[in-house]
Design an enzyme around this catalytic site. Structure first.
Site, PDB file in Angstrom:
ATOM      1  N   GLU A  44      -4.229  -9.570  -6.620  1.00  0.00           N
ATOM      2  CA  GLU A  44      -4.988  -9.284  -7.821  1.00  0.00           C
ATOM      3  C   GLU A  44      -4.049  -8.796  -8.807  1.00  0.00           C
ATOM      4  OE1 GLU A  44      -8.374  -6.965  -7.221  1.00  0.00           O
ATOM      5  OE2 GLU A  44      -8.029  -6.376  -9.435  1.00  0.00           O
ATOM      6  N   ARG A  48      -4.037  -5.329 -17.306  1.00  0.00           N
ATOM      7  CA  ARG A  48      -3.816  -4.037 -18.002  1.00  0.00           C
ATOM      8  C   ARG A  48      -2.867  -3.918 -18.589  1.00  0.00           C
ATOM      9  NH1 ARG A  48      -5.795  -0.083 -13.152  1.00  0.00           N
ATOM     10  NH2 ARG A  48      -7.634  -1.203 -12.494  1.00  0.00           N
ATOM     11  N   LYS A 131     -17.206  -6.078  -5.495  1.00  0.00           N
ATOM     12  CA  LYS A 131     -16.147  -5.126  -5.231  1.00  0.00           C
ATOM     13  C   LYS A 131     -16.841  -3.790  -5.376  1.00  0.00           C
ATOM     14  CE  LYS A 131     -12.377  -3.322  -8.139  1.00  0.00           C
ATOM     15  NZ  LYS A 131     -11.112  -3.787  -8.791  1.00  0.00           N
TER      16      LYS A 131
HETATM   17  C1  3PG Z   1      -8.510  -1.672  -9.484  1.00  0.00           C
HETATM   18  O1  3PG Z   1      -8.259  -1.967 -10.472  1.00  0.00           O
HETATM   19  O2  3PG Z   1      -9.089  -2.085  -8.598  1.00  0.00           O
HETATM   20  C2  3PG Z   1      -8.078  -0.178  -9.096  1.00  0.00           C
HETATM   21  O3  3PG Z   1      -7.757   0.678 -10.022  1.00  0.00           O
HETATM   22  C3  3PG Z   1      -7.179   0.102  -7.817  1.00  0.00           C
HETATM   23  O4  3PG Z   1      -7.613   1.283  -7.165  1.00  0.00           O
HETATM   24  P1  3PG Z   1      -6.583   2.159  -6.686  1.00  0.00           P
HETATM   25  O5  3PG Z   1      -5.210   2.260  -7.913  1.00  0.00           O
HETATM   26  O6  3PG Z   1      -6.926   3.627  -6.660  1.00  0.00           O
HETATM   27  O7  3PG Z   1      -5.943   1.584  -5.529  1.00  0.00           O
END
Ligand code: 3PG
Length: 211
Positions: A44, A48, A131
């Protein structure tokens, strides 16, 4: 891939969803090589960074991974993500307009849910793969089990605070299709060009994700 059943089978086969936040397009190709070499099958790319669209396009072109867009907050972003090659769309929460756009575009969408109400909203919109976000701060496995219990049709991709040590516990849950996380590809790895580190962490995770 044009329906959620197809996405569910991709996720169930992949078991791991590396979450990529990438600020440089030049990184896309060696990063995709490292993920594929480590055994990842999907990823994914989060919206951002200003480069997210180009990174997604490059990884989609690279081949070897079913790549989707993450952190999609608006219908416009969903449209841009799909134009760049996203095969699925992931959101941190549930947004009816983003869901409608994904339907229009014919791509599966995985909304984030954190409560039973949000899960009911997703199910009533015809979406049963969600999710669970942010999984660990929400309470981790006990929360997932309690939330899954009244909704046997729901399938989860828990993400948020999960690392190599916790992933197997989630994957042992029948309601969990795959776990997501950024631990395999951190900004520190990308900054120092540590693709071997990315490959190794991905391979370790892939190893742990097979029953
Ligand atoms: C996301 O965007 O799915 C999360 O920020 C990922 O979470 P993590 O950085 O805690 O693994």
């Amino acid at each position: 891939m044009n329906d959620t059943d197809d996405l569910a089978s991709v996720l169930a086969g992949a078991r791991l969803m590396p979450v990529l936040t990438v600020a440089s397009t030049a990184t896309a190709s060696p990063l995709a090589d490292a993920l594929v070499a480590g055994g990842a099958r999907c990823a994914e790319v989060t919206f951002r960074t200003p480069q997210a669209e180009q990174v997604l396009r490059a990884i989609a072109k690279h081949g070897g991974l079913t790549v989707g867009a993450g952190t999609v907050l608006t219908p416009e972003q969903a449209e841009r993500a799909v134009a760049a090659g996203a095969r699925f769309v992931v959101c941190p929460g549930f947004d009816a307009e983003v869901v409608a756009m994904c339907r229009k575009l014919g791509v599966p969408v995985v909304p984030g849910v954190a409560t039973a109400t949000e899960l009911m909203t997703a199910l009533r919109a015809g979406i049963d793969t969600v999710k669970l976000f942010p999984a660990e701060p929400l309470g981790g496995l006990p929360t997932l089990r309690a939330l899954a219990a009244p909704f046997p049709q729901a399938r989860f991709v828990p993400t948020g605070g999960i690392g190599a040590d916790l992933m197997a516990g989630y994957l042992a849950e029948p309601a969990v299709l795959a776990v997501g996380g950024s631990w395999m590809v951190t900004s520190a790895h990308l900054k120092r060009g540590d693709y071997e580190g990315i490959r190794r962490l991905t391979a370790e995770a892939a190893e742990r994700s097979t029953p």
